[in-house]
Scaffold this motif. Structure first.
Motif, PDB file in Angstrom:
ATOM      1  N   UNK A  83       0.840  -1.267  -0.129  1.00  0.00           N
ATOM      2  CA  UNK A  83       0.019  -0.048  -0.082  1.00  0.00           C
ATOM      3  C   UNK A  83       0.781   1.223  -0.112  1.00  0.00           C
ATOM      4  N   UNK A  84       0.135   2.235  -0.425  1.00  0.00           N
ATOM      5  CA  UNK A  84       1.011   3.663  -0.080  1.00  0.00           C
ATOM      6  C   UNK A  84       1.477   3.919   1.154  1.00  0.00           C
ATOM      7  N   UNK A  85       2.790   4.621   1.397  1.00  0.00           N
ATOM      8  CA  UNK A  85       3.145   4.934   2.511  1.00  0.00           C
ATOM      9  C   UNK A  85       1.956   5.852   3.347  1.00  0.00           C
ATOM     10  N   UNK A  86       1.571   5.644   4.589  1.00  0.00           N
ATOM     11  CA  UNK A  86       0.775   6.366   5.142  1.00  0.00           C
ATOM     12  C   UNK A  86       1.171   7.908   5.535  1.00  0.00           C
ATOM     13  N   UNK A  87       0.293   8.828   5.096  1.00  0.00           N
ATOM     14  CA  UNK A  87       0.992  10.311   5.078  1.00  0.00           C
ATOM     15  C   UNK A  87       1.380  10.449   6.620  1.00  0.00           C
ATOM     16  N   UNK A  88       0.980   9.863   7.642  1.00  0.00           N
ATOM     17  CA  UNK A  88       1.440  10.115   8.871  1.00  0.00           C
ATOM     18  C   UNK A  88       2.668   9.463   9.614  1.00  0.00           C
ATOM     19  N   UNK A  89       2.845   8.525   8.685  1.00  0.00           N
ATOM     20  CA  UNK A  89       4.328   7.765   8.978  1.00  0.00           C
ATOM     21  C   UNK A  89       5.532   8.444   8.557  1.00  0.00           C
ATOM     22  N   UNK A  90       6.602   8.400   9.441  1.00  0.00           N
ATOM     23  CA  UNK A  90       7.522   8.910   9.244  1.00  0.00           C
ATOM     24  C   UNK A  90       8.531   8.272   8.404  1.00  0.00           C
ATOM     25  N   UNK A  91      10.058   8.359   8.353  1.00  0.00           N
ATOM     26  CA  UNK A  91      10.715   7.727   7.505  1.00  0.00           C
ATOM     27  C   UNK A  91      10.790   8.057   5.987  1.00  0.00           C
ATOM     28  N   UNK A  92      11.487   7.245   5.117  1.00  0.00           N
ATOM     29  CA  UNK A  92      11.455   7.902   3.598  1.00  0.00           C
ATOM     30  C   UNK A  92      10.535   7.159   2.707  1.00  0.00           C
ATOM     31  N   UNK A  93      10.439   7.565   1.597  1.00  0.00           N
ATOM     32  CA  UNK A  93       9.361   7.048   0.716  1.00  0.00           C
ATOM     33  C   UNK A  93      10.022   5.810   0.005  1.00  0.00           C
ATOM     34  N   UNK A  94      10.839   5.360   0.358  1.00  0.00           N
ATOM     35  CA  UNK A  94      11.315   4.026  -0.536  1.00  0.00           C
ATOM     36  C   UNK A  94      10.881   2.914   0.503  1.00  0.00           C
TER      37      UNK A  94
END
Length: 243
Positions: A83-94
């Motif tokens: 799934x797409x990375x949750x907007x509220x999640x930290x970290x990087x897009x990879x």
């Protein structure tokens, strides 16, 4: 055994599409699901929502290589998806985020299971029931601890207890049914679950994931000659018991 009604490949959070029941009769699929670590990972994704392999590794005490492998295997058989990375999640897009794919998954009746499939199903159910009981007891202890350690305000007043502390309804009962009536009863239960399903976008504030479990089985034809030792009488057990 039926699970949550659901969806399929790469989707955004909250996007669901209804599907009918799917019977899992392929032995390789059942073996993939019965693997204990994969069951733990699926439970974590179901309870806590989407996660990365690193998140699962930390939560379950595994290494990221193992969780990545098991995630790929679960995805191969349709039990998890990216799934797409949750907007509220930290970290990087990879980072690759995964969620449990909901679905009304059912198994062949025992009369249609091969001896090998029965062994796999027995192992799957053994781990699933044990995990459910462990999680249930864990949540009861957590709620009890929260009730005992309520935070105090600056004025010394005891704070409000968590309203979810009483969120453990259960019922024990018995009914006399024919086999067709039992099947209808089960389908009505699934329909009731579906009535309360809704997209994440439509879920009101304060809602929590609530785990539901259904177990029904015929009573023994005859009573044992000697009652097992240390077993409490029915009237000594908590919960509803509408015999």
């Amino acid at each position: 055994m039926a699970q949550e009604p659901g969806a399929k490949p790469l989707v955004r959070r909250g996007e669901e599409s209804s599907r009918g029941p799917t019977e899992l009769s392929d032995l390789a699929t059942l073996k993939a699901l019965a693997q204990p670590r994969r069951q733990r990972m699926l439970q974590h994704l179901t309870v806590h929502g989407p996660a990365t392999s690193a998140t699962l590794a930390r939560a379950l005490g595994l290494n990221t290589g193992a969780t990545s492998y098991h995630l790929r295997e679960l995805a191969r058989y349709g039990f998890v998806e990216e799934v797409d990375r949750p907007a509220e999640a930290g970290g990087h897009g990879r980072e690759r985020w995964w969620r449990a794919v909901p679905g009304d998954r059912r198994f062949p009746p025992r009369s249609r299971q091969s001896p090998e499939m029965r062994l796999v199903m027995d192992e799957l159910n053994h781990h699933a029931y044990a995990a459910d009981l462990e999680l249930f007891e864990q949540m009861q202890m957590q709620m009890q601890a929260q009730r005992q350690l309520r935070t105090r305000g600056v004025d010394g007043e005891v704070g409000e207890a968590d309203p979810w502390v009483d969120a453990f309804p259960y019922s024990r009962g018995s009914i006399r049914l024919t086999l067709p009536e039992l099947r209808a009863f089960f389908e009505e239960y699934i329909a009731l679950l579906n009535r309360y399903k809704r997209p994440e976008a439509d879920t009101p504030p304060g809602a929590r994931t609530v785990l539901t479990r259904f177990l029904a089985f015929p009573a023994p034809d005859t009573a044992p000659d000697i009652a097992p030792a240390n077993r409490p009488a029915p009237h000594d057990r908590p919960g509803s018991d509408p015999s």
